[in-house]
Design an enzyme around this catalytic site. Structure first.
Site: not given
Ligand SMILES: *Cc1c(COP(=O)(O)O)cnc(C)c1O
Length: 397
Positions: A184, A212, A243
């Site tokens: 991330s 992602h 996302k």
């Molecule tokens: C954003 C993210 C999460 C958490 O997801 P949310 O729905 O925002 O709680 C988990 N793992 C990774 C790699 C992330 O980038």
């Protein structure tokens, strides 16, 4: 008489002063408009490279319409947890569609990715079991591993030899390997085929967090594992829906028996109110958009190439990423914050990411590109960024 509570507050004030002294104070910027390439910030329009809205769906008219329709059809609240009375036909339909989309037998929907990640490991492992985790994994995976009470071994980022050594030395009855698919804060992709080969050789679960990659990578955006053409009953796929999907929520997908077990044992699934059925309805539409968004994904890939080519003079700051996450590593916390502030003066919003989110000494600007950006907007970013980086060594601090 001493006032105990003021002492508690004084301790916090001192601790916050230390945070400030290290240029580590985190501040929330107040957006006055929806998530989009151009955002209103303190009454100013700024060009934002800060969200994970990779396909530009967060403010999509069709999804806004679906939200209104979903609210009329299902109401806004689930009213209870899934196992009590909150599980409705629209959640069930979303789980079916998600499983089909990623090519798994079954899936389970969670309210956030953080919750999905703290749900899985404690349901599968306990004391005496072992978890093997990439050192750069997302914080929610670290927390999930800690909650499970299994022993966690962290291997150097994407170092498959280190992982193999740890697995070979393990006596644990139950083992689980866990990795981000797309990291991330770095944007690079884990060696997924090697991870699966090791999981097979050492009879371990493989938990892949595709926050992602889901919606962005692979045919029709089916994700990192689909792109790598990997399937296995030992893979536990976690994807997020806040996302690329542009909404909020997450899912875990895998074999039917795995999902059945999670329904029985995942505390972060059982003891929480179900996702709003309105959002589940929106997510069904989002999934349809994702599946048909090859044009958006192609445009996004073009922007990534354009950004990296534009930054050729500063290639030493870039990381080996072909994804929408394009970090520019500065190193020093204060310099990073200063450059982000200077960019904001030029009406460009790029977040400064500092420890503990990234390792000490690797503070960076985390640029994220979206299919909603235009080439001209990326060019504007590149020229502003290049002049700030050229000026940076002379900057005091
Ligand atoms: C954003 C993210 C999460 C958490 O997801 P949310 O729905 O925002 O709680 C988990 N793992 C990774 C790699 C992330 O980038």
């Amino acid at each position: 008489m001493p006032n105990a509570s003021s002492n508690l507050l004084d301790n916090l004030r001192d601790a916050l002063a230390d945070v400030d002294a290290g240029s580590l104070r985190r501040r929330r910027k107040l957006a006055e408009s929806p998530c989009a390439p151009v955002v209103s910030l303190n009454g100013r329009s700024v060009l934002a490279f800060a969200s994970n809205d990779y396909l530009g769906l967060a403010n999509h008219p069709g999804l806004i319409e679906a939200a209104a329709e979903g609210a009329r059809r299902w109401g806004v609240g689930a009213g209870a947890s899934h196992l009590v009375s909150g599980h409705s036909a629209v959640h069930e339909a979303l789980e079916t569609e998600l499983a089909r989309f990623v090519g798994c037998e079954a899936s389970l929907v969670f309210s956030t990715g953080y919750m999905a990640n703290i749900a899985v490991m404690p349901a599968l492992l306990g004391r005496g079991d072992e978890i093997f985790a990439d050192r750069l994994n997302h914080a929610s995976l670290v927390d999930g591993a800690l909650l499970s009470r299994a022993t966690m071994h962290r291997y150097a980022h994407s170092d498959m030899q280190a992982l193999a050594r740890l697995l070979a030395a393990s006596q644990a009855r139950r083992k689980l390997i866990v990795s981000d698919a797309v990291f991330s804060m770095d944007g690079d992709i884990a060696p997924l085929a090697e991870l699966l080969a090791l999981a097979e050789h050492y009879d371990a679960w493989l938990l892949i967090d595709d926050a992602h990659g889901f919606g962005v990578l692979g045919p029709q955006g089916r994700g990192s594992l689909a792109e790598a053409n990997l399937r296995s009953e030992r893979i536990i796929l976690m994807g997020t829906l806040g996302k690329a999907a542009g909404v909020s929520g997450a899912f875990v997908a895998g074999s039917q028996v795995l999902i059945d077990w999670l329904v029985q044992k995942s505390r972060a699934y059982i003891f929480t109110t179900a996702m709003s059925p309105m959002l589940a309805h929106v997510l069904l539409s989002s999934l349809e958009l994702i599946e048909n968004a090859d044009d958006r994904r192609q445009h996004l890939r073009g922007l990534v190439t354009r950004f990296r080519e534009g930054m050729a003079m500063h290639a030493q700051c870039l990381l080996p990423s072909r994804t929408a996450i394009q970090p520019v590593v500065i190193g020093d916390n204060t310099n990073t914050v200063n450059i982000a502030a200077a960019l904001l003066e030029r009406d460009i919003w790029v977040p400064a990411i500092r420890p503990p989110t990234v390792p000490v000494g690797s503070a960076r600007l985390r640029i994220s590109l979206s299919a909603a950006h235009t080439q001209a907007q990326v060019d504007q970013l590149v020229s502003s960024l290049a002049s700030e980086l050229d000026a940076a060594p002379a900057r005091p601090g």
